[in-house]
Design an enzyme around this catalytic site. Structure first.
Site, PDB file in Angstrom:
ATOM      1  N   ARG A  25       0.829  -1.213   0.000  1.00 48.81           N
ATOM      2  CA  ARG A  25       0.000   0.000   0.000  1.00 48.81           C
ATOM      3  C   ARG A  25       0.867   1.268   0.000  1.00 48.81           C
ATOM      4  O   ARG A  25       0.454   2.305   0.508  1.00 48.81           O
ATOM      5  CB  ARG A  25      -0.942   0.018   1.204  1.00 48.81           C
ATOM      6  CG  ARG A  25      -1.801  -1.231   1.350  1.00 48.81           C
ATOM      7  CD  ARG A  25      -2.888  -1.322   0.302  1.00 48.81           C
ATOM      8  NE  ARG A  25      -3.944  -0.368   0.479  1.00 48.81           N
ATOM      9  CZ  ARG A  25      -5.074  -0.575   1.152  1.00 48.81           C
ATOM     10  NH1 ARG A  25      -5.287  -1.742   1.699  1.00 48.81           N
ATOM     11  NH2 ARG A  25      -5.989   0.350   1.254  1.00 48.81           N
ATOM     12  N   ARG A  29      -2.529   7.087   0.859  1.00 48.79           N
ATOM     13  CA  ARG A  29      -2.988   8.277   1.578  1.00 48.79           C
ATOM     14  C   ARG A  29      -1.990   8.943   2.507  1.00 48.79           C
ATOM     15  O   ARG A  29      -2.227  10.063   2.937  1.00 48.79           O
ATOM     16  CB  ARG A  29      -4.247   7.931   2.371  1.00 48.79           C
ATOM     17  CG  ARG A  29      -5.430   7.709   1.485  1.00 48.79           C
ATOM     18  CD  ARG A  29      -6.644   7.350   2.274  1.00 48.79           C
ATOM     19  NE  ARG A  29      -6.490   6.030   2.859  1.00 48.79           N
ATOM     20  CZ  ARG A  29      -7.474   5.348   3.432  1.00 48.79           C
ATOM     21  NH1 ARG A  29      -8.658   5.887   3.543  1.00 48.79           N
ATOM     22  NH2 ARG A  29      -7.268   4.161   3.928  1.00 48.79           N
ATOM     23  N   ARG A  38      -6.231  12.853  -5.101  1.00 45.79           N
ATOM     24  CA  ARG A  38      -7.531  12.331  -4.635  1.00 45.79           C
ATOM     25  C   ARG A  38      -8.504  13.430  -4.208  1.00 45.79           C
ATOM     26  O   ARG A  38      -9.707  13.211  -4.154  1.00 45.79           O
ATOM     27  CB  ARG A  38      -7.308  11.324  -3.508  1.00 45.79           C
ATOM     28  CG  ARG A  38      -6.874   9.960  -3.983  1.00 45.79           C
ATOM     29  CD  ARG A  38      -8.033   9.145  -4.503  1.00 45.79           C
ATOM     30  NE  ARG A  38      -8.876   8.697  -3.402  1.00 45.79           N
ATOM     31  CZ  ARG A  38     -10.047   9.220  -3.056  1.00 45.79           C
ATOM     32  NH1 ARG A  38     -10.530  10.228  -3.748  1.00 45.79           N
ATOM     33  NH2 ARG A  38     -10.740   8.746  -2.043  1.00 45.79           N
ATOM     34  N   ASP A  74      -6.808  -1.728  -6.990  1.00 42.23           N
ATOM     35  CA  ASP A  74      -7.369  -2.276  -5.759  1.00 42.23           C
ATOM     36  C   ASP A  74      -7.776  -3.720  -5.996  1.00 42.23           C
ATOM     37  O   ASP A  74      -8.125  -4.092  -7.119  1.00 42.23           O
ATOM     38  CB  ASP A  74      -8.578  -1.461  -5.292  1.00 42.23           C
ATOM     39  CG  ASP A  74      -8.920  -1.786  -3.843  1.00 42.23           C
ATOM     40  OD1 ASP A  74      -8.284  -1.218  -2.940  1.00 42.23           O
ATOM     41  OD2 ASP A  74      -9.776  -2.659  -3.609  1.00 42.23           O
ATOM     42  N   TYR A 150     -15.241  -9.911   0.760  1.00 40.59           N
ATOM     43  CA  TYR A 150     -15.844  -8.627   0.373  1.00 40.59           C
ATOM     44  C   TYR A 150     -17.083  -8.848  -0.482  1.00 40.59           C
ATOM     45  O   TYR A 150     -18.088  -8.153  -0.331  1.00 40.59           O
ATOM     46  CB  TYR A 150     -14.827  -7.779  -0.401  1.00 40.59           C
ATOM     47  CG  TYR A 150     -13.737  -7.223   0.481  1.00 40.59           C
ATOM     48  CD1 TYR A 150     -13.945  -6.053   1.204  1.00 40.59           C
ATOM     49  CD2 TYR A 150     -12.513  -7.862   0.606  1.00 40.59           C
ATOM     50  CE1 TYR A 150     -12.957  -5.537   2.033  1.00 40.59           C
ATOM     51  CE2 TYR A 150     -11.517  -7.358   1.426  1.00 40.59           C
ATOM     52  CZ  TYR A 150     -11.749  -6.193   2.137  1.00 40.59           C
ATOM     53  OH  TYR A 150     -10.774  -5.697   2.954  1.00 40.59           O
TER      54      TYR A 150
HETATM   55  O1  CP3 Z   1       0.238  -1.363  -2.658  1.00 42.09           O
HETATM   56  C1  CP3 Z   1      -0.117  -0.361  -3.306  1.00 42.09           C
HETATM   57  O2  CP3 Z   1       0.275   0.780  -3.033  1.00 42.09           O
HETATM   58  C2  CP3 Z   1      -1.015  -0.566  -4.519  1.00 42.09           C
HETATM   59  C3  CP3 Z   1      -2.388  -0.173  -4.334  1.00 42.09           C
HETATM   60  C4  CP3 Z   1      -3.329  -0.982  -3.455  1.00 42.09           C
HETATM   61  C5  CP3 Z   1      -4.516  -0.415  -2.908  1.00 42.09           C
HETATM   62  N1  CP3 Z   1      -5.218  -1.412  -2.317  1.00 42.09           N
HETATM   63  C6  CP3 Z   1      -4.889   0.996  -3.023  1.00 42.09           C
HETATM   64  C7  CP3 Z   1      -5.944   1.542  -2.161  1.00 42.09           C
HETATM   65  C8  CP3 Z   1      -3.320  -2.344  -3.105  1.00 42.09           C
HETATM   66  C9  CP3 Z   1      -2.277  -3.395  -3.367  1.00 42.09           C
HETATM   67  C10 CP3 Z   1      -4.528  -2.607  -2.398  1.00 42.09           C
HETATM   68  C11 CP3 Z   1      -4.905  -3.950  -1.908  1.00 42.09           C
HETATM   69  C12 CP3 Z   1      -6.095  -4.078  -1.053  1.00 42.09           C
HETATM   70  N2  CP3 Z   1      -7.277  -3.405  -1.151  1.00 42.09           N
HETATM   71  C13 CP3 Z   1      -6.218  -5.031  -0.024  1.00 42.09           C
HETATM   72  C14 CP3 Z   1      -5.187  -6.066   0.363  1.00 42.09           C
HETATM   73  C15 CP3 Z   1      -4.112  -5.511   1.230  1.00 42.09           C
HETATM   74  C16 CP3 Z   1      -4.556  -5.001   2.560  1.00 42.09           C
HETATM   75  O3  CP3 Z   1      -4.297  -3.834   2.846  1.00 42.09           O
HETATM   76  O4  CP3 Z   1      -5.109  -5.775   3.337  1.00 42.09           O
HETATM   77  C17 CP3 Z   1      -7.486  -4.876   0.538  1.00 42.09           C
HETATM   78  C18 CP3 Z   1      -8.059  -5.682   1.692  1.00 42.09           C
HETATM   79  C19 CP3 Z   1      -8.159  -3.851  -0.185  1.00 42.09           C
HETATM   80  C20 CP3 Z   1      -9.561  -3.382   0.002  1.00 42.09           C
HETATM   81  C21 CP3 Z   1      -9.618  -1.935   0.318  1.00 42.09           C
HETATM   82  N3  CP3 Z   1      -9.389  -0.927  -0.598  1.00 42.09           N
HETATM   83  C22 CP3 Z   1      -9.938  -1.326   1.556  1.00 42.09           C
HETATM   84  C23 CP3 Z   1     -10.236  -2.094   2.826  1.00 42.09           C
HETATM   85  C24 CP3 Z   1      -9.913   0.051   1.343  1.00 42.09           C
HETATM   86  C25 CP3 Z   1     -10.324   1.154   2.291  1.00 42.09           C
HETATM   87  C26 CP3 Z   1      -9.540   1.275   3.524  1.00 42.09           C
HETATM   88  C27 CP3 Z   1      -8.048   1.407   3.336  1.00 42.09           C
HETATM   89  O5  CP3 Z   1      -7.329   0.609   3.957  1.00 42.09           O
HETATM   90  O6  CP3 Z   1      -7.586   2.260   2.607  1.00 42.09           O
HETATM   91  C28 CP3 Z   1      -9.518   0.280   0.008  1.00 42.09           C
HETATM   92  C29 CP3 Z   1      -9.306   1.576  -0.641  1.00 42.09           C
HETATM   93  C30 CP3 Z   1      -7.898   1.826  -1.111  1.00 42.09           C
HETATM   94  N4  CP3 Z   1      -7.148   0.974  -1.874  1.00 42.09           N
HETATM   95  C31 CP3 Z   1      -7.159   3.022  -0.906  1.00 42.09           C
HETATM   96  C32 CP3 Z   1      -5.924   2.845  -1.573  1.00 42.09           C
HETATM   97  C33 CP3 Z   1      -4.815   3.839  -1.699  1.00 42.09           C
HETATM   98  C34 CP3 Z   1      -7.639   4.262  -0.188  1.00 42.09           C
HETATM   99  C35 CP3 Z   1      -8.541   5.000  -1.093  1.00 42.09           C
HETATM  100  C36 CP3 Z   1      -8.500   6.482  -0.854  1.00 42.09           C
HETATM  101  O7  CP3 Z   1      -9.203   6.951   0.032  1.00 42.09           O
HETATM  102  O8  CP3 Z   1      -7.767   7.180  -1.568  1.00 42.09           O
END
Ligand code: CP3
Length: 350
Positions: A25, A29, A38, A74, A150
């Site tokens: 990640r 943010r 964003r 994502d 999910y």
């Molecule tokens: O690694 C990276 O930087 C690549 C981008 C990436 C995102 N999500 C961007 C994102 C990756 C690899 C993911 C994987 C992901 N997404 C997982 C598996 C890894 C983990 O953290 O457990 C999961 C469970 C998700 C599902 C998801 N997407 C959630 C639970 C959320 C909201 C809460 C949170 O933790 O941010 C997202 C949104 C998301 N995905 C954001 C980002 C940068 C935040 C969105 C924003 O507000 O800009």
């Protein structure tokens, strides 16, 4: 040795002069330049605009000098491509019409990765072109069980009761759902590899919610199916969280690299799994909220744990919102500074 060579050697279980370091990640943010984008664009629009995904993927590379660039996207993107409604708002992901019945499972589509998620492949092609041949580019997908959590729960996952109820009440149908996700994911990851991904990671964030028996019956076979389907084209990294009780089983996933969190001792994991599988991890992302000395000590200890053999340094889970950028920088620099003497007593390459 360039970043791609470091990364690939580590994936193969070989010794490296210093560990490759990146953060799950890492594009997100905690970076002001991400928040600036964003502030004006919704999350899904950013995911689907290759120029923006390119820019955000490169932000941590430019600012922190990480050793791998993961494409910005994502794990829920394939859920939408399989036909589900998807909202990714500020409160986290929401699937307003979750999978609840066999008919819902039957409706899930095996999508065409280039036709339906071509924006991601285009982003990967652009990243690969931009960083050139010496930097690894990582593709990814959710592991079927985690994605199913999910897709079935929809929004909240309290106790994972809805997805587990489906699993226990309709085990054959749930298996079919996981298989469908696995088949869709094979095409999705193959397209990412064709677009230029150096390696791919499967995120199984919620595998630890399952007991060993259910993990082996449901989650693991679907992961094995994906990895077999990719057929060794590139290294596969398999992320597991809270998986202490699953460790030996997860070691049989077929992945080249098992990514573990801070609850697992890296040396014990190596002792349990043997040298045939590389390890990734495993600094607690919350450590980056601690003082400088703590970050340095914990990171250095993690980096030294496996003597530089078959190890990619990472956090144990995604970097947290609100992490000071200087702390992320310190993690990367500290990890990259730990050197290992060239050794020939390393584990034989696989
Ligand atoms: O690694 C990276 O930087 C690549 C981008 C990436 C995102 N999500 C961007 C994102 C990756 C690899 C993911 C994987 C992901 N997404 C997982 C598996 C890894 C983990 O953290 O457990 C999961 C469970 C998700 C599902 C998801 N997407 C959630 C639970 C959320 C909201 C809460 C949170 O933790 O941010 C997202 C949104 C998301 N995905 C954001 C980002 C940068 C935040 C969105 C924003 O507000 O800009």
């Amino acid at each position: 040795m360039n970043r791609k060579e470091l990364f690939l050697r580590a994936c193969r279980g070989q010794a490296v002069p210093r560990l490759p370091v990146w953060m799950m990640r890492q594009a997100g943010r905690y970076l002001p330049e991400y928040r600036a984008i964003r502030a004006t664009r919704p999350f899904l629009e950013v995911c689907k605009t290759p120029e923006l995904a390119l820019e955000i993927s490169l932000q941590p590379f430019r600012r922190l000098g990480v050793d791998a660039v993961i494409v910005f996207s994502d794990i829920l993107i394939p859920a939408e491509a399989m036909g589900m409604k998807l909202e990714l708002g500020d409160a986290g992901p929401n699937l307003p019409e979750p999978v609840r019945s066999e008919a819902d499972i039957d409706k899930l589509r095996l999508f065409d990765a280039e036709a339906d998620t071509g924006f991601l492949m285009e982003a990967i092609r652009m990243i690969a072109r931009e960083v050139g041949p010496n930097v690894p580019v990582l593709g990814f997908a959710g592991a079927p069980w985690t994605l199913a959590c999910y897709m079935v729960e929809g929004r909240t996952k309290e106790g994972f009761t809805t997805v587990k109820a489906l699993m226990y009440e309709r085990p054959r149908a749930f298996e079919r759902m996981l298989k469908k996700i696995a088949q869709a994911t094979i095409g999705y990851l193959k397209a990412q590899i064709a677009a230029g991904a150096t390696a791919v990671q499967l995120f199984d964030t919620w595998c630890g919610e399952l007991g060993l028996e259910d993990y082996e019956a449901f989650a693991l076979p679907a992961v094995r199916e994906i990895i077999a389907g990719i057929g060794g084209a590139v290294p596969v990294l398999y992320y597991t969280k809270a998986s202490h009780h699953l460790l030996a089983a997860a070691g049989r996933s077929g992945a080249d690299v098992l990514s573990v969190d801070w609850r697992i001792d890296l040396q014990q994991a190596r002792a349990t799994l043997g040298p045939g599988i590389a390890l990734q991890g495993n600094v607690d992302p919350a450590v980056l909220f601690g003082p400088v000395e703590t970050i340095q000590t914990v990171t250095t200890e993690a980096a030294q744990a496996l003597g530089g053999v078959g190890h990619i340094l990472n956090l144990g889970h995604g970097i947290l919102q609100g992490t000071p950028v200087e702390s992320a920088q310190l993690f990367v620099e500290t990890g990259q500074r730990v050197e290992f003497a060239e050794t020939t007593s390393a584990v034989p390459s696989r």
